[in-house]
Design an enzyme around this catalytic site. Structure first.
Site: not given
Ligand code: PA5
Length: 424
Positions: A277, A298, A413
């Protein structure tokens, strides 16, 4: 606590070429002058963390002691991966402290949700819902279902068993928690989800699961002291970051994060999120993937040895995992395994590591970076997360991408909301 071995990947010679760009990126990280600098709160968090909130977490854990055997942690992405990685690494997959921690809110799988509800119906449960935005769909759906479960099971007492970790003032979850009277904990404004495991996001589930969070914070503080070093030749976090850059430039487009223990599988998942990310944007980045050896030797091991040469391996090797077993002798030796009688399984695993390292790097022509972590304690975990945060920040700055946003995640989303009929 952490040592990075670049010997097998033959990268030591090239580190010095990056000395100046590492110094600049180091300053950008520490002086908050780089891309996404509003989200650099994690850099000094091991010193600046909220001590009052930390004390409340310990108090809550003490207050609830003996009143639960199951911790439900409701969150997705950065709001659950770190806690799960820590619990499995430190406590193992079958902890003997009588507490089961179950992660919900990270899937729409109806079968999973149904089975968890059935599994916990006669358990004593506490529930920690975690969402920075307070509006994440996976988390919100599960939370409504499990909130109702708690209310049916405990009536008025449910509000004393539900804790919310979210923004300090804003968002739907904060409003709901205040209205319901849940105790709340804060996700700091300047720390993004995947950099948040040493905030209440990770600390509360870890404390409830029986992990010593003071040790974890001491480990992060030690890393903060030792890794605040702009010199790529002496800072292992920056050695790892630069090694990745060199390999990326040389055409290696995928990185396997290799572990040698099943209880480290979630560390790999946490690492994949952190690097995937943070780095995978603007058409750049190394694909982060993982395997657990020898299990996956394996399966995917054939590819690593002889398939197309587009990937390198980063072996995350924990030097000392205390639980061990001595292989028993057998008088009849019908299985012909007596050549290992009296040997520890840890030694067998180590030989698998050394043999594979040689097979993949020397004969498979597959660059192997090895990251050694001393042990799997809470202290070591605290140290390790800071190491990877820093390495990730550095690797992204060297690549000139913002490590702290994730604009691409919004695309699915939007399409999903349209299909679900949500007003957006
Ligand atoms: O690293 C990040 O910012 C994302 O992976 C969020 O943690 C994830 O989308 C969850 O978001 P939230 O805490 O707003 O529910």
């Amino acid at each position: 606590m952490i040592r990075v071995d670049l010997e097998n990947a033959k990268l030591n010679e090239q580190l010095a070429d990056y000395a100046e760009s590492v110094k600049k990126a180091h300053r950008d990280l520490h002086e908050r002058t780089g891309k996404g600098s509003d989200f650099l709160g994690w850099v000094d968090w091991p010193i600046n963390y909220d001590k009052e909130e930390f004390r409340r977490i310990i108090e809550l854990k003490d207050r609830m002691k003996g009143r639960y055997d199951t911790v439900l942690v409701c969150g997705i992405g950065g709001s659950y991966l770190g806690a799960r990685a820590a619990i499995e690494m430190i406590n193992g997959l079958y902890p003997d402290n009588g507490i089961e921690t179950i992660f919900i809110g990270n899937t729409f799988s109806h079968t999973y949700v149904s089975q968890v509800l059935n599994h916990i119906k006669d358990r004593e449960v506490v529930l920690n819902v975690i969402s920075k935005s307070g509006t994440t769909t996976e988390t919100s759906i599960s939370f409504r279902i499990f909130k109702q479960f708690m209310e049916e099971k405990y009536g008025d007492e449910a509000k004393d068993r539900i804790f919310a970790t979210t923004d300090k003032a804003r968002g739907t979850l904060k409003q709901l928690a205040d209205r319901m009277g849940y105790e709340t904990f804060v996700i700091p404004d300047d720390i993004g989800g995947r950099y948040s495991v040493s905030t209440a996001v990770g600390l509360l589930p870890l404390a409830l699961s029986g992990i010593d969070i003071e040790e974890l914070m001491k480990g992060s503080l030690k890393a903060h002291e030792e890794l605040n070093d702009e010199n790529v030749l002496t800072n292992p976090a920056y050695q790892y970051a630069v090694a990745r850059r060199i390999l990326d430039k040389a055409g290696y487009s995928a990185e396997y994060f290799i572990t040698y223990h099943l209880q480290l599988n979630m560390i790999a998942e946490w690492w994949k999120q952190l690097f995937g990310e943070s780095e995978g944007k603007d058409g750049k980045g190394i694909l982060p993937t993982s395997a657990c050896f020898s299990t996956d030797l394996h399966s995917i091991g054939q590819f690593n040895q002889e398939g197309t040469k587009t990937e390198f391996e980063t072996v995350f090797y924990v030097d000392d995992m205390p639980l061990d077993i001595v292989f028993p002798d057998d008088e009849e030796n019908l299985d012909n395994m007596n050549y290992l009688s009296g040997k520890k399984l840890s030694w067998v695993n180590e030989m698998a590591f050394e043999g594979t390292l040689s097979a993949h790097s020397e004969e498979g022509n597959n660059p192997n970076i090895v990251i050694h972590l001393e042990n799997n304690s809470a202290f070591a975990f605290g140290y390790m997360i800071y190491f990877f945060f820093l390495a990730c920040g550095m690797t992204c700055y060297l690549l000139d991408v913002n490590p702290f946003n994730q604009p691409g995640v919004e695309v699915y989303k939007k399409k999903m909301f349209r299909l679900l009929g949500k007003n957006v």
